[in-house]
Design a protein around this motif. Structure first.
Motif, mmCIF file in Angstrom:
data_model
loop_
_atom_site.group_PDB
_atom_site.id
_atom_site.type_symbol
_atom_site.label_atom_id
_atom_site.label_comp_id
_atom_site.label_asym_id
_atom_site.label_seq_id
_atom_site.Cartn_x
_atom_site.Cartn_y
_atom_site.Cartn_z
ATOM 1 N N ASP A 1 31.921 -13.258 1.286
ATOM 2 C CA ASP A 1 30.587 -12.670 1.421
ATOM 3 C C ASP A 1 29.885 -12.466 0.086
ATOM 4 O O ASP A 1 28.727 -12.042 0.055
ATOM 5 C CB ASP A 1 30.682 -11.315 2.145
ATOM 6 N N GLY A 2 30.581 -12.740 -1.022
ATOM 7 C CA GLY A 2 29.972 -12.540 -2.331
ATOM 8 C C GLY A 2 29.017 -13.663 -2.704
ATOM 9 O O GLY A 2 28.731 -14.572 -1.913
ATOM 10 N N GLN A 3 28.503 -13.591 -3.929
ATOM 11 C CA GLN A 3 27.588 -14.604 -4.442
ATOM 12 C C GLN A 3 28.111 -15.158 -5.759
ATOM 13 O O GLN A 3 28.855 -14.486 -6.482
ATOM 14 C CB GLN A 3 26.190 -14.021 -4.643
ATOM 15 N N VAL A 4 27.723 -16.380 -6.063
ATOM 16 C CA VAL A 4 28.061 -17.025 -7.333
ATOM 17 C C VAL A 4 26.806 -17.721 -7.844
ATOM 18 O O VAL A 4 25.866 -17.968 -7.086
ATOM 19 C CB VAL A 4 29.204 -18.057 -7.179
ATOM 20 N N THR A 5 26.801 -18.052 -9.130
ATOM 21 C CA THR A 5 25.658 -18.794 -9.656
ATOM 22 C C THR A 5 25.748 -20.256 -9.207
ATOM 23 O O THR A 5 26.822 -20.757 -8.879
ATOM 24 C CB THR A 5 25.630 -18.746 -11.190
ATOM 25 N N GLN A 6 24.597 -20.911 -9.207
ATOM 26 C CA GLN A 6 24.567 -22.320 -8.826
ATOM 27 C C GLN A 6 25.457 -23.142 -9.749
ATOM 28 O O GLN A 6 26.123 -24.085 -9.314
ATOM 29 C CB GLN A 6 23.127 -22.844 -8.900
ATOM 30 N N ARG A 7 25.503 -22.762 -11.032
ATOM 31 C CA ARG A 7 26.332 -23.513 -11.986
ATOM 32 C C ARG A 7 27.802 -23.424 -11.607
ATOM 33 O O ARG A 7 28.523 -24.429 -11.608
ATOM 34 C CB ARG A 7 26.128 -22.970 -13.397
ATOM 35 N N VAL A 8 28.278 -22.209 -11.270
ATOM 36 C CA VAL A 8 29.683 -22.044 -10.882
ATOM 37 C C VAL A 8 29.979 -22.844 -9.627
ATOM 38 O O VAL A 8 31.008 -23.523 -9.521
ATOM 39 C CB VAL A 8 30.011 -20.550 -10.671
ATOM 40 N N ALA A 9 29.073 -22.786 -8.648
ATOM 41 C CA ALA A 9 29.278 -23.529 -7.405
ATOM 42 C C ALA A 9 29.383 -25.028 -7.671
ATOM 43 O O ALA A 9 30.242 -25.713 -7.109
ATOM 44 C CB ALA A 9 28.134 -23.232 -6.440
ATOM 45 N N ASP A 10 28.512 -25.538 -8.539
ATOM 46 C CA ASP A 10 28.540 -26.973 -8.850
ATOM 47 C C ASP A 10 29.826 -27.357 -9.579
ATOM 48 O O ASP A 10 30.418 -28.409 -9.301
ATOM 49 C CB ASP A 10 27.329 -27.339 -9.714
ATOM 50 N N ASP A 11 30.260 -26.505 -10.522
ATOM 51 C CA ASP A 11 31.483 -26.799 -11.270
ATOM 52 C C ASP A 11 32.703 -26.809 -10.352
ATOM 53 O O ASP A 11 33.577 -27.671 -10.470
ATOM 54 C CB ASP A 11 31.682 -25.768 -12.384
ATOM 55 N N VAL A 12 32.766 -25.845 -9.435
ATOM 56 C CA VAL A 12 33.911 -25.770 -8.517
ATOM 57 C C VAL A 12 33.896 -26.944 -7.554
ATOM 58 O O VAL A 12 34.935 -27.534 -7.234
ATOM 59 C CB VAL A 12 33.910 -24.429 -7.760
ATOM 60 N N ARG A 13 32.702 -27.321 -7.087
ATOM 61 C CA ARG A 13 32.597 -28.466 -6.171
ATOM 62 C C ARG A 13 33.119 -29.747 -6.856
ATOM 63 O O ARG A 13 33.857 -30.538 -6.251
ATOM 64 C CB ARG A 13 31.149 -28.668 -5.740
ATOM 65 N N ALA A 14 32.745 -29.929 -8.115
ATOM 66 C CA ALA A 14 33.195 -31.115 -8.851
ATOM 67 C C ALA A 14 34.705 -31.077 -9.087
ATOM 68 O O ALA A 14 35.384 -32.104 -8.971
ATOM 69 C CB ALA A 14 32.455 -31.208 -10.187
ATOM 70 N N LEU A 15 35.222 -29.894 -9.411
ATOM 71 C CA LEU A 15 36.666 -29.777 -9.642
ATOM 72 C C LEU A 15 37.433 -30.040 -8.350
ATOM 73 O O LEU A 15 38.478 -30.698 -8.370
ATOM 74 C CB LEU A 15 37.002 -28.388 -10.177
ATOM 75 N N TYR A 16 36.939 -29.531 -7.236
ATOM 76 C CA TYR A 16 37.612 -29.762 -5.957
ATOM 77 C C TYR A 16 37.655 -31.254 -5.629
ATOM 78 O O TYR A 16 38.691 -31.774 -5.190
ATOM 79 C CB TYR A 16 36.906 -29.000 -4.837
ATOM 80 N N ALA A 17 36.533 -31.940 -5.852
ATOM 81 C CA ALA A 17 36.497 -33.386 -5.587
ATOM 82 C C ALA A 17 37.526 -34.127 -6.431
ATOM 83 O O ALA A 17 38.107 -35.128 -5.998
ATOM 84 C CB ALA A 17 35.093 -33.928 -5.861
ATOM 85 N N GLN A 18 37.790 -33.606 -7.624
ATOM 86 C CA GLN A 18 38.743 -34.253 -8.530
ATOM 87 C C GLN A 18 40.191 -33.970 -8.153
ATOM 88 O O GLN A 18 41.062 -34.844 -8.279
ATOM 89 C CB GLN A 18 38.477 -33.760 -9.955
ATOM 90 N N LEU A 19 40.488 -32.742 -7.665
ATOM 91 C CA LEU A 19 41.880 -32.307 -7.526
ATOM 92 C C LEU A 19 42.397 -32.223 -6.090
ATOM 93 O O LEU A 19 43.609 -32.130 -5.895
ATOM 94 C CB LEU A 19 42.047 -30.919 -8.165
ATOM 95 N N HIS A 20 41.529 -32.243 -5.085
ATOM 96 C CA HIS A 20 41.968 -31.883 -3.730
ATOM 97 C C HIS A 20 43.053 -32.812 -3.181
ATOM 98 O O HIS A 20 43.858 -32.417 -2.343
ATOM 99 C CB HIS A 20 40.779 -31.842 -2.771
ATOM 100 N N ASN A 21 43.084 -34.063 -3.644
ATOM 101 C CA ASN A 21 44.090 -35.007 -3.144
ATOM 102 C C ASN A 21 45.145 -35.333 -4.196
ATOM 103 O O ASN A 21 45.827 -36.344 -4.114
ATOM 104 C CB ASN A 21 43.413 -36.291 -2.663
#
Length: 292
Positions: free
Chosen positions: A163-183
């Motif tokens: 339910d919290g909030q994050v900055t757009q920059r953090v969200a973008d960085d995490v999205r990119a890291l997930y795409a790199q590491l999830h598999n």
């Protein structure tokens, strides 16, 4: 981990209280230390002591964060260590007036990087992606290193809930890291197996679903919930298969350490399974005993 070397006594002139506190006991340094103590006592008696509550400094750190500065940049600019910064943010104890001055003197940037990077958005997808990576064995300190963040800051995001909030920059960085590491398997990228196993066990205890239970668009849908019951069933099925494998190898006289190495399992897990097999009784773990 970076270390900071203490400033030696020779860096200060004779008579400076800092030189006295670093071991110099010459007449000038003793006199300087005595004068400094008298000054401090006077300031306390007149209500102008050198200690402050951390509130003003904490508020300024939050403004710097909102402007897009990361924690490491704030610490370097203010000349403070991570422990001091996070104690201030928890608003614990007191701080020296000079520490407060160094923090509040860090200018708040007029712009915080790329357009829109300071905007706050719902943190649901970010938290879920981070938790899924933890469930895959990527422990928080490694994720923080790859994101260029402090571990404590990242753990706050992971554990404070969807339910919290994050900055757009953090969200973008995490999205990119997930795409790199999830598999990717953490152990194939230098992560010690014991750390990866510990992360998986922690995620399993909290019911965090791993990457296999998400499609990318589902992370950001607050109405979507992964099938946790199915997750538990599959985890139990996997545990049954592992138990059978341990039992099979144990019959060939392999040691528990050898079985753990062959199956990529934690030694303690193999040890518990072997004890259950030899005793013919399932061991009751503390959590199960408490529930019973």
């Amino acid at each position: 981990m970076s270390t900071t070397t203490a400033t030696p006594a020779d860096a200060f002139e004779h008579g400076d209280p800092k030189r006295y506190r670093r071991g110099c006991r010459c007449q000038k340094c003793r006199a300087g230390a005595n004068a400094d103590n008298i000054r401090r006592r006077y300031l306390r008696q007149t209500g102008r002591g050198t200690k402050r509550t951390p509130d003003r400094a904490a508020d300024h750190i939050l403004r710097l964060r909102n402007a897009g500065l990361n924690d490491k940049t704030i610490q370097q600019s203010a000349g403070i260590c991570p422990d001091v910064m996070y104690r201030i943010l928890r608003r614990e104890g007191t701080i020296h007036v000079r520490t407060e001055t160094r923090i509040t003197s860090v200018p708040v940037p007029a712009t915080g990087g790329p357009s829109g990077s300071r905007a706050y958005i719902p943190g649901c997808g970010t938290v879920r992606r981070l938790r899924a990576l933890v469930a895959a064995g990527w422990y928080a300190a490694e994720l923080a290193r790859r994101l260029g963040k402090q571990k404590e800051n990242l753990k706050q995001i992971i554990h404070r809930g969807e339910d919290g909030q994050v900055t757009q920059r953090v969200a973008d960085d995490v999205r990119a890291l997930y795409a790199q590491l999830h598999n990717q398997k953490p152990e194939d990228h230098g992560v010690p197996r014991r750390y990866a196993e510990r992360a998986r066990q922690m995620a399993a205890a909290r019911g965090w679903a791993g990457p296999g239970y998400w499609d990318d668009e589902e992370f950001d849908d607050p109405d979507f919930q992964p099938a946790i019951d199915d997750l538990a069933v599959k985890r139990n099925d996997r545990a049954a298969v592992r138990r059978a494998e341990v039992e099979h190898l144990e019959q060939f006289g392999l040691s528990e350490h050898e079985i753990a190495d062959r199956l990529g399992m934690a030694y303690s897990t193999v040890r518990n399974i072997v004890l259950e097999i030899r005793s013919g009784q399932k061991r009751v773990r503390p959590r199960e005993r408490a529930v019973a």
